[in-house]
Design an enzyme around this catalytic site. Structure first.
Site, PDB file in Angstrom:
ATOM      1  N   LYS A   1      35.198 -34.464 -13.710  1.00 31.53           N
ATOM      2  CA  LYS A   1      34.046 -34.544 -12.814  1.00 31.53           C
ATOM      3  C   LYS A   1      34.080 -35.865 -12.027  1.00 31.53           C
ATOM      4  CE  LYS A   1      31.434 -31.429 -15.738  1.00 31.53           C
ATOM      5  NZ  LYS A   1      30.492 -31.177 -16.825  1.00 31.53           N
TER       6      LYS A   1
ATOM      7  N   GLN B   1      26.663 -34.643 -20.434  1.00 33.73           N
ATOM      8  CA  GLN B   1      27.583 -33.591 -20.890  1.00 33.73           C
ATOM      9  C   GLN B   1      27.070 -32.944 -22.171  1.00 33.73           C
ATOM     10  OE1 GLN B   1      30.173 -32.511 -19.096  1.00 33.73           O
ATOM     11  NE2 GLN B   1      30.769 -31.003 -20.615  1.00 33.73           N
TER      12      GLN B   1
ATOM     13  N   ASP C   1      22.584 -30.283 -12.918  1.00 39.63           N
ATOM     14  CA  ASP C   1      22.984 -29.213 -13.843  1.00 39.63           C
ATOM     15  C   ASP C   1      22.035 -28.015 -13.755  1.00 39.63           C
ATOM     16  OD1 ASP C   1      25.271 -29.416 -15.427  1.00 39.63           O
ATOM     17  OD2 ASP C   1      24.379 -30.978 -16.687  1.00 39.63           O
TER      18      ASP C   1
HETATM   19  N1  GUN Z   1      29.103 -28.326 -21.068  1.00 39.37           N
HETATM   20  C1  GUN Z   1      29.704 -27.167 -20.692  1.00 39.37           C
HETATM   21  N2  GUN Z   1      29.328 -26.821 -19.453  1.00 39.37           N
HETATM   22  C2  GUN Z   1      28.469 -27.756 -19.015  1.00 39.37           C
HETATM   23  C3  GUN Z   1      27.743 -27.957 -17.809  1.00 39.37           C
HETATM   24  O1  GUN Z   1      27.785 -27.159 -16.857  1.00 39.37           O
HETATM   25  N3  GUN Z   1      26.973 -29.075 -17.751  1.00 39.37           N
HETATM   26  C4  GUN Z   1      26.885 -29.953 -18.772  1.00 39.37           C
HETATM   27  N4  GUN Z   1      26.090 -31.006 -18.627  1.00 39.37           N
HETATM   28  N5  GUN Z   1      27.535 -29.801 -19.909  1.00 39.37           N
HETATM   29  C5  GUN Z   1      28.329 -28.715 -20.027  1.00 39.37           C
END
Ligand code: GUN
Length: 293
Positions: free
Chosen positions: A53, A97, A120
């Site tokens: 990311k 995350q 998110d």
């Molecule tokens: N863990 C797996 N997918 C995601 C996501 O889209 N966002 C976040 N914050 N954590 C994740």
């Protein structure tokens, strides 16, 4: 059947190209989109996701902050960091995350994020905006990426029966809302672990979305010939022939399913690359909303 293998990498590239132009314009008017990515703990898969990311931000010219906090970080410390990021004008998007270590209450953390920075789309305000079809909200990146793939591939959704397997707040539920919404106009069934006759139900699907995290769950007997299959699963399975000792597979048994469907996403290279592209898209959207562009 001639099956289209949906190329998520290529679609992600074109989304990023589109964003790059928008970021250029924002910068010209003095606004640089900014994303803070927060990782708590040592989960190896999460670490990989967080790094990709941040790398995507760097490649696009989005300002980024990476916060890698130790497993022992307390809930209060994490919420304190989020408050600091909420107040930081350079930051338009905040992502913590998932999953965090067990002692952290994930919902409390999500509630601490300013909904205008919740790229998110996990905050209840944004969940409500999705249900209300309010375009100022943020939609979770993975289902948003699935919708982008369908539209980029010219796959019609109106009047189609979509079955979503999985009822998570990250994928299954938002996916179902997007499909049933006024842009897509599909008729949607959400299936889950207690659904009766899952294969039989899935055989009524024109569009089948698998988002449960069970390798190879969807086999040929789930598929109506000509269906479109989106595989959201990212599962590590042991494989001694691979240097890392594992390989990544989806929720769909690709070999048996692919010949039956009109289009299918591979794993890897299908939905996965779209998730990061949509995170970048949500960050740019947050910046635009913040600066009134
Ligand atoms: N863990 C797996 N997918 C995601 C996501 O889209 N966002 C976040 N914050 N954590 C994740």
């Amino acid at each position: 059947m001639d099956t289209i293998i949906i190329d998520g990498k290529q679609t992600a590239r074109s989304v990023l190209q589109r964003l790059s132009a928008q970021i250029g314009q924002l910068k010209q008017s003095g606004h640089t989109p900014g994303l803070a990515v927060v990782l708590v703990g040592e989960d190896p898969a999460s670490r990989v996701y967080v790094n990709s990311k941040v790398k995507a931000c760097e490649e696009l010219g989005i300002y980024s902050q990476k916060w890698a906090l130790p497993t022992e970080t307390t809930q209060e410390e994490l919420v304190q960091l989020i408050r600091q990021l909420n107040a930081d004008d350079r930051i338009h998007g905040i992502l913590v995350q998932s999953p965090p270590p067990k002692h952290i209450d994930e919902q409390a953390v999500v509630l601490a994020i300013d909904p205008r920075k919740d790229v998110d789309g996990f905050h209840p305000i944004n969940v409500a905006k999705l249900v209300l079809e309010d375009p100022t909200g943020f939609v979770p990146c993975t289902p948003l990426g699935c919708m982008e793939l369908l539209s980029a591939c010219g796959i019609p959704t109106q009047g189609k029966h979509a079955v979503v397997i999985g009822r998570s707040m990250i994928v299954g539920k938002p996916m179902a809302h997007l499909l049933v919404g006024k842009r897509a106009n599909a008729t949607v069934t959400i299936a889950h672990s207690r659904t009766a006759d899952l294969p039989g139900l899935c055989r009524t699907a024109d569009i089948l979305v698998a988002a449960v995290g069970r390798p190879g769950l969807v086999t040929a007997d789930f598929i109506k010939p000509g269906a479109v299959v989106l595989d959201v699963g990212i599962n590590r399975v042991e494989d001694a022939t691979r240097p890392r000792g594992y390989r990544i597979v989806g929720d769909v048994d690709f070999a048996s399913v692919q010949p039956l469907c009109s289009a299918i996403t591979p794993v890897p290279g299908g939905v996965g690359p779209m998730t990061i592209a949509m995170l970048m898209s949500n960050t740019v959207k947050a910046c635009k909303l913040a600066c009134g562009a």
